[in-house]
Design a protein around this motif. Structure first.
Motif, PDB file in Angstrom:
ATOM      1  N   SER A  44      36.545  -0.197 -63.014  1.00 34.88           N
ATOM      2  CA  SER A  44      37.315   0.197 -61.878  1.00 34.88           C
ATOM      3  C   SER A  44      38.121  -1.042 -61.197  1.00 34.88           C
ATOM      4  CB  SER A  44      36.272   0.637 -60.743  1.00 34.88           C
ATOM      5  OG  SER A  44      36.763   1.337 -59.603  1.00 34.88           O
ATOM      6  N   ILE A  82      42.127   1.894 -56.245  1.00 29.89           N
ATOM      7  CA  ILE A  82      41.373   2.705 -55.036  1.00 29.89           C
ATOM      8  C   ILE A  82      42.402   2.698 -53.728  1.00 29.89           C
ATOM      9  CG2 ILE A  82      39.424   2.501 -53.617  1.00 29.89           C
ATOM     10  CD1 ILE A  82      37.802   1.306 -55.933  1.00 29.89           C
ATOM     11  N   ALA A 128      45.408   4.867 -54.788  1.00 33.79           N
ATOM     12  CA  ALA A 128      45.257   6.189 -54.891  1.00 33.79           C
ATOM     13  C   ALA A 128      44.902   6.977 -53.656  1.00 33.79           C
ATOM     14  CB  ALA A 128      44.337   6.525 -56.023  1.00 33.79           C
ATOM     15  N   ALA A 171      27.785  18.414 -44.809  1.00 34.22           N
ATOM     16  CA  ALA A 171      28.202  18.917 -45.955  1.00 34.22           C
ATOM     17  C   ALA A 171      26.751  18.808 -46.858  1.00 34.22           C
ATOM     18  CB  ALA A 171      29.117  17.718 -46.722  1.00 34.22           C
ATOM     19  N   ASN A 172      25.714  18.315 -46.535  1.00 31.87           N
ATOM     20  CA  ASN A 172      24.441  18.115 -47.023  1.00 31.87           C
ATOM     21  C   ASN A 172      23.363  18.272 -46.173  1.00 31.87           C
ATOM     22  OD1 ASN A 172      24.897  17.519 -50.360  1.00 31.87           O
ATOM     23  ND2 ASN A 172      26.165  15.793 -49.082  1.00 31.87           N
ATOM     24  N   ALA A 231      30.643  22.106 -46.226  1.00 28.10           N
ATOM     25  CA  ALA A 231      31.222  20.959 -46.888  1.00 28.10           C
ATOM     26  C   ALA A 231      31.953  20.124 -45.821  1.00 28.10           C
ATOM     27  CB  ALA A 231      31.928  21.122 -48.365  1.00 28.10           C
ATOM     28  N   CYS A 232      33.351  19.914 -46.183  1.00 29.34           N
ATOM     29  CA  CYS A 232      34.114  18.810 -45.433  1.00 29.34           C
ATOM     30  C   CYS A 232      34.583  19.602 -44.007  1.00 29.34           C
ATOM     31  CB  CYS A 232      35.246  18.282 -46.099  1.00 29.34           C
ATOM     32  SG  CYS A 232      34.896  16.928 -47.158  1.00 29.34           S
ATOM     33  N   THR A 269      26.517  10.729 -46.986  1.00 32.75           N
ATOM     34  CA  THR A 269      27.227  11.013 -48.259  1.00 32.75           C
ATOM     35  C   THR A 269      26.822  10.115 -49.323  1.00 32.75           C
ATOM     36  OG1 THR A 269      29.053   9.799 -47.820  1.00 32.75           O
ATOM     37  CG2 THR A 269      29.310  11.942 -46.991  1.00 32.75           C
ATOM     38  N   HIS A 329      33.608   7.066 -57.337  1.00 36.00           N
ATOM     39  CA  HIS A 329      32.411   6.262 -56.726  1.00 36.00           C
ATOM     40  C   HIS A 329      32.963   5.346 -55.284  1.00 36.00           C
ATOM     41  CE1 HIS A 329      33.951   1.721 -57.860  1.00 36.00           C
ATOM     42  NE2 HIS A 329      34.746   2.668 -58.430  1.00 36.00           N
ATOM     43  N   PHE A 330      34.366   5.541 -55.427  1.00 35.07           N
ATOM     44  CA  PHE A 330      34.959   4.865 -54.030  1.00 35.07           C
ATOM     45  C   PHE A 330      35.076   5.795 -52.656  1.00 35.07           C
ATOM     46  CE2 PHE A 330      38.200   6.360 -56.870  1.00 35.07           C
ATOM     47  CZ  PHE A 330      38.977   6.987 -56.145  1.00 35.07           C
ATOM     48  N   ILE A 331      34.797   7.069 -53.045  1.00 38.12           N
ATOM     49  CA  ILE A 331      35.529   8.156 -52.090  1.00 38.12           C
ATOM     50  C   ILE A 331      34.650   8.325 -50.904  1.00 38.12           C
ATOM     51  CG2 ILE A 331      35.850  10.458 -51.680  1.00 38.12           C
ATOM     52  CD1 ILE A 331      36.400  10.763 -54.524  1.00 38.12           C
ATOM     53  N   GLY A 374      40.084  15.840 -58.620  1.00 33.22           N
ATOM     54  CA  GLY A 374      40.831  14.853 -57.627  1.00 33.22           C
ATOM     55  C   GLY A 374      42.053  15.519 -57.485  1.00 33.22           C
ATOM     56  N   ARG A 375      42.831  15.470 -58.530  1.00 36.68           N
ATOM     57  CA  ARG A 375      44.348  15.665 -58.643  1.00 36.68           C
ATOM     58  C   ARG A 375      44.635  17.221 -58.362  1.00 36.68           C
ATOM     59  NH1 ARG A 375      48.697  12.216 -61.345  1.00 36.68           N
ATOM     60  NH2 ARG A 375      47.383  10.763 -59.876  1.00 36.68           N
ATOM     61  N   MET A 394      47.710  12.588 -48.898  1.00 36.48           N
ATOM     62  CA  MET A 394      47.504  13.923 -48.568  1.00 36.48           C
ATOM     63  C   MET A 394      47.959  14.210 -46.989  1.00 36.48           C
ATOM     64  SD  MET A 394      43.784  15.469 -49.799  1.00 36.48           S
ATOM     65  CE  MET A 394      43.903  17.129 -50.175  1.00 36.48           C
ATOM     66  N   ALA A 419      33.271  13.150 -45.133  1.00 37.03           N
ATOM     67  CA  ALA A 419      32.957  14.687 -45.512  1.00 37.03           C
ATOM     68  C   ALA A 419      33.412  15.284 -43.802  1.00 37.03           C
ATOM     69  CB  ALA A 419      31.684  15.161 -45.840  1.00 37.03           C
TER      70      ALA A 419
HETATM   71  N1  CO8 Z   1      39.801   2.429 -61.110  1.00 36.41           N
HETATM   72  C1  CO8 Z   1      40.654   2.225 -62.028  1.00 36.41           C
HETATM   73  N2  CO8 Z   1      41.324   3.400 -62.686  1.00 36.41           N
HETATM   74  C2  CO8 Z   1      41.033   4.655 -62.420  1.00 36.41           C
HETATM   75  C3  CO8 Z   1      39.814   5.005 -61.385  1.00 36.41           C
HETATM   76  C4  CO8 Z   1      39.401   3.634 -60.762  1.00 36.41           C
HETATM   77  N3  CO8 Z   1      38.287   3.753 -60.194  1.00 36.41           N
HETATM   78  N4  CO8 Z   1      39.725   6.043 -61.240  1.00 36.41           N
HETATM   79  C5  CO8 Z   1      40.472   6.876 -62.014  1.00 36.41           C
HETATM   80  N5  CO8 Z   1      41.361   5.927 -62.611  1.00 36.41           N
HETATM   81  C6  CO8 Z   1      42.101   6.382 -63.606  1.00 36.41           C
HETATM   82  C7  CO8 Z   1      42.120   7.509 -64.116  1.00 36.41           C
HETATM   83  O1  CO8 Z   1      41.255   7.368 -65.041  1.00 36.41           O
HETATM   84  C8  CO8 Z   1      43.452   8.103 -64.679  1.00 36.41           C
HETATM   85  O2  CO8 Z   1      43.870   7.169 -65.918  1.00 36.41           O
HETATM   86  P1  CO8 Z   1      45.031   8.018 -67.102  1.00 36.41           P
HETATM   87  O3  CO8 Z   1      46.198   8.133 -66.119  1.00 36.41           O
HETATM   88  O4  CO8 Z   1      44.826   7.026 -67.993  1.00 36.41           O
HETATM   89  O5  CO8 Z   1      44.081   9.219 -67.225  1.00 36.41           O
HETATM   90  C9  CO8 Z   1      44.393   7.381 -63.363  1.00 36.41           C
HETATM   91  O6  CO8 Z   1      43.578   6.442 -62.961  1.00 36.41           O
HETATM   92  C10 CO8 Z   1      44.712   8.435 -62.328  1.00 36.41           C
HETATM   93  O7  CO8 Z   1      43.327   9.159 -62.004  1.00 36.41           O
HETATM   94  P2  CO8 Z   1      43.423  10.436 -61.194  1.00 36.41           P
HETATM   95  O8  CO8 Z   1      44.478  11.302 -61.672  1.00 36.41           O
HETATM   96  O9  CO8 Z   1      41.922  11.252 -61.033  1.00 36.41           O
HETATM   97  O10 CO8 Z   1      43.993   9.651 -59.923  1.00 36.41           O
HETATM   98  P3  CO8 Z   1      44.494  10.174 -58.653  1.00 36.41           P
HETATM   99  O11 CO8 Z   1      45.728   9.587 -58.434  1.00 36.41           O
HETATM  100  O12 CO8 Z   1      44.626  11.858 -58.378  1.00 36.41           O
HETATM  101  O13 CO8 Z   1      43.434   9.777 -57.205  1.00 36.41           O
HETATM  102  C11 CO8 Z   1      41.740  10.511 -56.056  1.00 36.41           C
HETATM  103  C12 CO8 Z   1      42.219  10.231 -57.477  1.00 36.41           C
HETATM  104  C13 CO8 Z   1      41.820   9.475 -55.263  1.00 36.41           C
HETATM  105  C14 CO8 Z   1      40.251  11.324 -56.078  1.00 36.41           C
HETATM  106  C15 CO8 Z   1      42.864  11.777 -55.495  1.00 36.41           C
HETATM  107  O14 CO8 Z   1      42.910  12.785 -56.609  1.00 36.41           O
HETATM  108  C16 CO8 Z   1      42.145  12.575 -54.162  1.00 36.41           C
HETATM  109  O15 CO8 Z   1      42.179  11.965 -53.201  1.00 36.41           O
HETATM  110  N6  CO8 Z   1      42.400  13.729 -54.180  1.00 36.41           N
HETATM  111  C17 CO8 Z   1      42.139  14.480 -53.348  1.00 36.41           C
HETATM  112  C18 CO8 Z   1      40.515  14.709 -53.078  1.00 36.41           C
HETATM  113  C19 CO8 Z   1      39.899  15.707 -51.900  1.00 36.41           C
HETATM  114  O16 CO8 Z   1      40.708  15.759 -51.204  1.00 36.41           O
HETATM  115  N7  CO8 Z   1      38.827  16.108 -52.140  1.00 36.41           N
HETATM  116  C20 CO8 Z   1      38.002  16.426 -51.031  1.00 36.41           C
HETATM  117  C21 CO8 Z   1      36.665  16.132 -51.338  1.00 36.41           C
HETATM  118  S1  CO8 Z   1      35.764  15.961 -49.883  1.00 36.41           S
HETATM  119  C22 CO8 Z   1      34.899  17.427 -49.588  1.00 36.41           C
HETATM  120  O17 CO8 Z   1      35.399  18.354 -49.559  1.00 36.41           O
HETATM  121  C23 CO8 Z   1      33.356  17.456 -49.209  1.00 36.41           C
HETATM  122  C24 CO8 Z   1      32.766  17.690 -50.249  1.00 36.41           C
HETATM  123  C25 CO8 Z   1      31.436  17.108 -49.821  1.00 36.41           C
HETATM  124  C26 CO8 Z   1      30.816  15.897 -49.550  1.00 36.41           C
HETATM  125  C27 CO8 Z   1      29.589  15.553 -50.146  1.00 36.41           C
HETATM  126  C28 CO8 Z   1      29.019  14.234 -50.063  1.00 36.41           C
HETATM  127  C29 CO8 Z   1      29.220  13.177 -51.282  1.00 36.41           C
END
Ligand code: CO8
Length: 373
Positions: free
Chosen positions: A53, A58, A61, A126-127, A155-156, A186, A198-200, A263-264, A304, A333
């Motif tokens: 990572s 982190i 993104a 969320a949990n 959830a969120c 979380t 893992h960073f979220i 995520g995307r 976002m 969350a």
């Molecule tokens: N380090 C280095 N590189 C990485 C890492 C990392 N840690 N992670 C991924 N990469 C790589 C990938 O492999 C990928 O490589 P390649 O281009 O070669 O395939 C590249 O980096 C790009 O990866 P992504 O397309 O995944 O990266 P994004 O730019 O899309 O960023 C994010 C990832 C940050 C996750 C982003 O997509 C995001 O934030 N999306 C929105 C997510 C969101 O809003 N989610 C809401 C969830 S929360 C919710 O609703 C609550 C749920 C309940 C919670 C429960 C508690 C746990």
């Protein structure tokens, strides 16, 4: 119908911080251990090596720089990678209730209320730590509150959905003073071994006091002008942990039993949903997005939130218009938009209008329009 106000908010902040550098260092040690352990299979081409990572990824993104957690050593142990909590006896206050009671005491103090003034407790997160008895009823007892309590999970969007229940209960006259708590542990449901997520997340608890305007005495009060909730089914954020797992003979440690997401896709699909939701909710109140003094948005991703504000008002989101707490707390969350509200509301003037808005798994989106009194 009664006028309804938010008369106090409170925040429990866990004792431990994990910076991105610490997180990445332990994750990369985990990766090295795994790759060494499976070196033969990797050499035979039977297994893909895990990748490191990076702090730069982190921050770029997501906008996250650190997170708070209740227990740090277990999370950062590369041979474990999840928190280590001691099991408590049935006669002890549960961990979720403990952090909720802490946040609740702070919210009640801000509202100038006692536990006994509360006649409904909604524990919304969320949990949930267990199936029953409801966490809310344990919290109700610990606070000396009356009435009833129940748990809910969207959830969120758990906090905004609970705020609508509290608003309706007080508005209708069914309740006088409702306490909403959002204990988000979380760290126990995040997959710390997965580089993509893992960073979220981070741990926290928020609390909100919702009461009739006529009984509110606090210095700072926010009239609730309206709430609006919406859901639309999606598998893009999912966790299959549940009470059927044993009967299905499924592995309790399998990847699908913790948080996972596309995520995307979430990013792309939720931004327009959230922006349209806020715009139409404001429209129903004869308000334009540009008339809103502050947006306290869900804290999942900096980009976002910037895009949502751009869709709403056409410009860049400054920290004054849409404050960010994600950098310090990560995604907490349902608590994220409430932390933003709690931390960044005192400077607004009487008459200023703001929107609290959450969005996330479900999909779910909830908005609460408030005006400072
Ligand atoms: N380090 C280095 N590189 C990485 C890492 C990392 N840690 N992670 C991924 N990469 C790589 C990938 O492999 C990928 O490589 P390649 O281009 O070669 O395939 C590249 O980096 C790009 O990866 P992504 O397309 O995944 O990266 P994004 O730019 O899309 O960023 C994010 C990832 C940050 C996750 C982003 O997509 C995001 O934030 N999306 C929105 C997510 C969101 O809003 N989610 C809401 C969830 S929360 C919710 O609703 C609550 C749920 C309940 C919670 C429960 C508690 C746990």
């Amino acid at each position: 119908m009664h006028s309804v106000v938010i008369s106090g908010t409170g925040l429990y902040q866990p004792p431990h911080t994990i910076t991105n550098a610490e997180l990445v260092e332990s994750f990369n040690r985990y990766v090295d251990l795994q790759n060494a352990q499976h070196a033969d299979a990797i050499a035979r081409g039977e297994r893909e090596p895990l990748a490191h990572s990076s702090v730069e990824f982190i921050e770029k993104a997501s906008g996250i720089k650190q997170r708070y957690v209740i227990e740090k050593d277990g999370v950062l142990d590369p041979r474990r990678m999840y928190p280590r909590f001691q099991e408590r006896g049935d006669d002890q206050l549960s961990l979720m209730a403990e952090i909720a009671v802490d946040a609740a005491h702070k919210a009640l103090a801000a509202a100038g209320k006692k536990g006994s003034d509360v006649d409904a407790v909604l524990c919304s997160a969320a949990n949930m730590q267990r199936a029953y008895p409801a966490m809310a009823i344990e919290i109700q007892q610990a606070l000396g509150a009356g009435g009833y309590g129940f748990d809910m999970n969207v959830a969120c969007s758990s906090a905004t959905f609970a705020l609508e229940q509290a608003y309706n209960a007080v508005r209708s006259g069914a309740s006088r003073c409702v306490l909403v708590v959002n204990p988000e542990i979380t760290s126990a449901h995040l997959e710390w071994k997965d580089r993509d997520c893992h960073f979220i997340f981070g741990d926290v608890c928020t609390a909100i006091v919702v009461e009739r305007a006529e009984t509110a005495t606090s210095a700072e009060q926010w009239e609730i002008l309206g709430t609006r909730l919406a859901t639309q089914f999606s598998n893009n954020i999912r966790n299959n942990f549940g009470f059927m797992n044993r009967s299905e003979d499924s592995d309790p440690l399998a990847r699908d039993k913790t948080f996972r997401q596309e995520g995307r896709k979430v990013f792309k699909e939720v931004v327009p949903i959230a922006a349209a939701h806020i715009e139409s909710h404001l429209g129903a109140q004869d308000l334009q997005p540009s008339q809103v003094r502050r947006y306290w948005l869900h804290q999942a991703n900096l980009g976002m939130n910037q895009l949502i504000i751009k869709k709403l008002v056409g410009g860049e989101a400054g920290s004054d218009q849409a404050p960010l707490i994600l950098d310090e707390f990560a995604n907490t969350a349902s608590a994220g938009s409430i932390i933003a509200f709690h931390r960044h509301k005192a400077d607004l003037a009487a008459g200023d209008v703001g929107v609290i808005c959450s969005f996330g798994a479900g999909y779910s989106v909830g908005s609460v329009i408030v005006r400072k009194r």
